[in-house]
Design an enzyme around this catalytic site. Structure first.
Site, PDB file in Angstrom:
ATOM      1  N   HIS A  84      -1.049   5.184   9.207  1.00 44.42           N
ATOM      2  CA  HIS A  84      -0.281   5.842   8.143  1.00 44.42           C
ATOM      3  C   HIS A  84      -1.138   6.783   7.308  1.00 44.42           C
ATOM      4  O   HIS A  84      -0.616   7.675   6.645  1.00 44.42           O
ATOM      5  CB  HIS A  84       0.495   4.834   7.282  1.00 44.42           C
ATOM      6  N   ASP A 220      -1.690  -0.691  12.751  1.00 44.96           N
ATOM      7  CA  ASP A 220      -1.772   0.474  11.865  1.00 44.96           C
ATOM      8  C   ASP A 220      -3.174   1.096  11.865  1.00 44.96           C
ATOM      9  O   ASP A 220      -3.922   0.965  10.911  1.00 44.96           O
ATOM     10  CB  ASP A 220      -1.383   0.031  10.443  1.00 44.96           C
ATOM     11  N   SER A 645      -6.109   1.489   1.803  1.00 46.12           N
ATOM     12  CA  SER A 645      -5.658   1.605   3.179  1.00 46.12           C
ATOM     13  C   SER A 645      -6.751   2.238   4.003  1.00 46.12           C
ATOM     14  O   SER A 645      -7.364   3.218   3.581  1.00 46.12           O
ATOM     15  CB  SER A 645      -4.417   2.478   3.246  1.00 46.12           C
TER      16      SER A 645
HETATM   17  N1  ARG Z   1       2.450  -0.269   2.444  1.00 46.65           N
HETATM   18  C1  ARG Z   1       1.318   0.378   2.998  1.00 46.65           C
HETATM   19  C2  ARG Z   1       0.722   1.365   1.973  1.00 46.65           C
HETATM   20  O1  ARG Z   1       1.034   1.308   0.847  1.00 46.65           O
HETATM   21  C3  ARG Z   1       1.646   1.033   4.293  1.00 46.65           C
HETATM   22  C4  ARG Z   1       2.536   2.224   4.245  1.00 46.65           C
HETATM   23  C5  ARG Z   1       2.838   2.881   5.540  1.00 46.65           C
HETATM   24  N2  ARG Z   1       3.835   2.178   6.313  1.00 46.65           N
HETATM   25  C6  ARG Z   1       5.175   2.360   6.232  1.00 46.65           C
HETATM   26  N3  ARG Z   1       5.957   1.647   6.991  1.00 46.65           N
HETATM   27  N4  ARG Z   1       5.705   3.232   5.413  1.00 46.65           N
HETATM   28  O2  ARG Z   1       0.343   2.474   2.132  1.00 46.65           O
HETATM   29  N1  GLU Z   2      -0.930   0.813   2.215  1.00 45.62           N
HETATM   30  C1  GLU Z   2      -1.700   1.022   1.033  1.00 45.62           C
HETATM   31  C2  GLU Z   2      -2.513   2.309   1.046  1.00 45.62           C
HETATM   32  O1  GLU Z   2      -2.098   3.286   1.618  1.00 45.62           O
HETATM   33  C3  GLU Z   2      -2.542  -0.160   0.796  1.00 45.62           C
HETATM   34  C4  GLU Z   2      -1.679  -1.251   0.412  1.00 45.62           C
HETATM   35  C5  GLU Z   2      -1.871  -1.617  -1.029  1.00 45.62           C
HETATM   36  O2  GLU Z   2      -1.352  -0.949  -1.917  1.00 45.62           O
HETATM   37  O3  GLU Z   2      -2.594  -2.596  -1.203  1.00 45.62           O
HETATM   38  O4  GLU Z   2      -3.540   2.426   0.436  1.00 45.62           O
END
Ligand code: ARG
Ligand code: GLU
Length: 710
Positions: A84, A220, A645
């Protein structure tokens, strides 16, 4: 004998009772927390982790394109981060013919790696405490006055200038709300290339359904490479550049993992708000976030079905949709988590403790009222903060034509100035480029629907006196004009106009309905809200600095940490599961069998490719198994946030165990309030990553570059 047994028992139970650790620590202060990390099992020395004299872990870790984190895993600058985090790059290289989102991409040799000249990675050379130098020339009492701030800003400018060169950036940032300052000495590398990525059916498996959720089965990750000039120096993209040779890279661990193993995360957490006052947190939980959630929900309800219906729309909107959905879902989780934690009650209790402490000594008088002052200030200004949030949500996340059209302001309204300054051609070129980029990923019908859904919501939420003129009535008619009459919104017409631009064209643009609407909105924000908001924030900053100084002074025994600010940090904890909900126990890992359990050809979030199914059915798992299972993800108790991330999860010996990519839903409130028992970060397991590269991607040549630890 008994004594020894007791000792062993104590050591064992001590290890078992060390809990998740709240805090994001500054690497250069490693000596302060190193011994605590040792109680969790760390075997490295402080110099192995952070040093300015020799190669250390920090040299293998970079900030990825200003937002995420990435780590170097080979002598040839091979870089791992999240799928991502590389999503935008993958999408930009994708087309209907070369659909890398859908099919993945694996370069067979370095010559096939795909250039991403818009990207950069940032190395940290040194982190230096410059608090004394920044405060030079002001007495303690002046610290938070305007004059004090002027001196501080001048000092910062001077210090930054003295250390910066053409290639090295020196940036000073406030920590602990301006009670401390650190200088970050960094260097950017600008030739970054995409080396490989799994298909979305692996890299985004589970999609938004599983996002922020455990158990998780997302692979990911994506692979990039840093290139440098022939002397290993930073250089712009050039065919002749060669792979960057790092001072340090992370070996990758294939070892079995056990619950309780030490974990450390090294990366660039973006932003946390542990010090919010009671009323600010209440405002966020009860008004600000719920309204933003509603607006995003409306956009998503329009985008998602359109994406499911058409491949072209899916490619165009994949990145945007993911961005909107991500924060939307996190916020819902945060509100739930904060309620669950009784966060507001905790804030109240803490305020009483703080205020009673402040009564203990005369010299602490300035701390006695600061919490009350912060609360009062919030109550008086929530209206502006809310209007600002709504503006951001509407203008920057809502209908896209607004922010796109807004870019045409200069050429429409400053034609002669641009011409006299000799900047007209440059401006035209920029706009031709940006309109091309815009229409590549745009669908007018979707945007019109979003406009029609969000505008009434925006209007009804806002204080009438803060509303833009054109939005008080007629917004719907004006909107129709935008979508049928605007030149800016018509790719052929705007291209033709820009290609042959003169003063008359600029007059035409001044009356363009899209630009007029964007300006109306933007101007009303600037006139009605932004100034009041800035005044509020200035005062809030001043009080916050006093408040945090009070914590540092009156509670020296408290383990305090500075809120995340996109600078390099270390967090540590251990591999562990959790039990966030009554009657439920989460394991600390998931396996490839879970991918199969979730598989649903009817659901776009849970599709698998032929190749994946084939490998799975053949049980072709190579030597990546642990006790007969292929781990996919694991959870650990590290305090992380957005920006982490792509961060490496590092074991006690400095090897890569996995790549961090998420937190569980029940722990997202850790941006405001951490909870040892339930806050867990989620990482992709190193062995699944290698399996995907090796078996799925048939890119064994990349694995050969890496150093594997068995
Ligand atoms: N929650 C994670 C972050 O904050 C992953 C985001 C990407 N994945 C998704 N299904 N949108 O960035
Ligand atoms: N998916 C998040 C990012 O892009 C990390 C997840 C979180 O917020 O801990 O940094």
């Amino acid at each position: 004998m008994k004594k020894i047994a007791l000792l062993i028992f104590l050591c064992f139970s001590l290890n078992n009772y060390t809990k998740a650790v709240e805090g994001m620590w500054i690497p250069s202060l490693i000596e302060m927390f190193h011994s605590d990390m040792q109680t969790y099992g760390l075997k490295l020395s402080p110099e192995d982790i952070y040093s300015t004299n020799k190669a250390s872990l920090k040299d293998a870790i970079v900030q990825f394109n200003g937002g995420c984190t990435a780590e170097i895993v080979s002598e040839q600058g091979l870089l791992l981060t999240n799928h991502h985090c590389g999503f935008d790059a993958i999408q930009r290289h994708s087309s209907l013919e070369n659909d890398y989102l859908k099919n993945g991409f694996w370069s067979k040799s370095q010559s096939e790696e795909l250039a991403c000249p818009w990207m950069r990675v940032t190395f940290v050379k040194e982190i230096r405490d410059v608090t004394k130098e920044v405060f030079q020339g002001i007495s303690e009492m002046d610290l938070s006055t305007d004059e004090g701030m002027d001196i501080i800003n001048k000092n910062i400018m001077m210090l930054e200038r003295a250390e910066s060169t053409n290639s090295i950036q020196a940036k000073i940032k406030p920590f602990n709300m301006g009670n401390q300052y650190y200088m970050l000495i960094t260097e950017d590398y600008n030739d970054i290339r995409l080396v490989g990525t799994p298909p979305s059916a692996i890299g985004k498996y589970g999609g938004d359904t599983d996002n922020w959720v455990w158990p998780r089965h997302t692979g990911d990750f994506a692979v990039f490479r840093i290139y440098a000039d022939k002397d290993n120096n930073s250089a712009k993209f050039n065919e002749s550049n060669i792979p960057y040779k790092p001072d340090h890279f992370l070996p990758i661990s294939l070892k079995n993992k056990t619950e309780g193993d030490f974990t450390m995360i090294y990366g660039f957490p973006g932003h946390t708000d542990q010090h919010y006052s009671y009323y600010k947190l209440k405002f966020y939980m009860e008004k600000e976030r719920p309204s933003r959630i509603k607006m995003r929900q409306m956009s998503l309800d329009i985008i998602k079905p359109a994406m499911n219906k058409s491949d072209a729309i899916r490619i165009k909107y994949a990145s945007k949709q993911a961005r909107i959905a991500n924060a939307w879902k996190k916020w819902i989780g945060q509100i739930g988590g904060l309620n669950e934690l009784h966060a507001l009650e905790k804030k109240e209790k803490w305020a009483i403790e703080y205020m009673s402490k402040a009564m203990e000594k005369d010299e602490w008088f300035m701390y006695q009222n600061v919490i009350n002052d912060l609360n009062k200030l919030q109550i008086a200004n929530s209206k502006y903060e809310f209007a600002r949030s709504m503006f951001i949500e509407y203008f920057y996340v809502g209908p896209e034509f607004l922010r796109y059209a807004h870019q045409f302001n200069n050429i429409a309204n400053k034609y002669s100035e641009l011409k006299t300054a000799g900047k007209l051609d440059q401006e035209i070129k920029k706009l031709i480029g940006s309109s091309k980029g815009f229409f590549k990923n745009y669908d007018g019908n979707i945007d019109h629907d979003i406009f029609k859904a969000l505008t009434p919501m925006y209007i009804s939420q806002l204080d009438p006196e803060l509303l833009p003129e054109g939005f008080k009535s007629n917004w719907s008619k004006n909107g129709e004009k935008v979508f049928c009459k605007s030149i800016i919104m018509n790719p052929e017409k705007i291209n033709a106009l820009l290609s042959n631009f003169n003063e008359k064209s600029s007059k035409k643009l001044q009356k363009d309905p899209a630009l007029m609407m964007a300006n109306d909105l933007f101007k009303s924000y600037v006139n009605n809200t932004s100034e009041a908001y800035s005044t509020f924030i200035e005062e809030e900053d001043r009080l916050m600095k006093i408040y945090v100084s009070g914590i540092l002074t009156m509670f020296p025994e408290k383990k305090t940490w500075a809120d995340a600010n996109s600078t390099m940090r270390i967090t540590y904890g251990k591999l562990e599961g959790s039990a966030p909900v009554d009657g439920m126990q989460y394991l600390h890992y998931s396996t490839i069998d879970g991918i199969m359990q979730k598989y649903d050809p009817e659901n776009p979030d849970f599709q698998l490719t032929e190749r994946f199914l084939e490998l799975y059915n053949k049980k072709d798992f190579g030597d990546y198994l642990q006790d007969g299972e292929l781990w996919v993800c694991f959870t650990a108790s590290n305090h992380t946030t957005g920006g982490n991330s792509g961060s490496p999860v590092i074991d006690a010996d400095g090897n890569l165990m996995g790549i961090n990519f998420d937190r569980s839903w029940e722990s997202t409130m850790s941006d405001f309030m951490f909870d040892e028992s339930r806050c867990r970060n989620i990482a992709i397991d190193s062995r699944y990553l290698l399996w995907v590269i090796d078996k799925y991607g048939k890119a064994g040549h990349l694995i050969k570059e890496m150093k594997l630890i068995r």
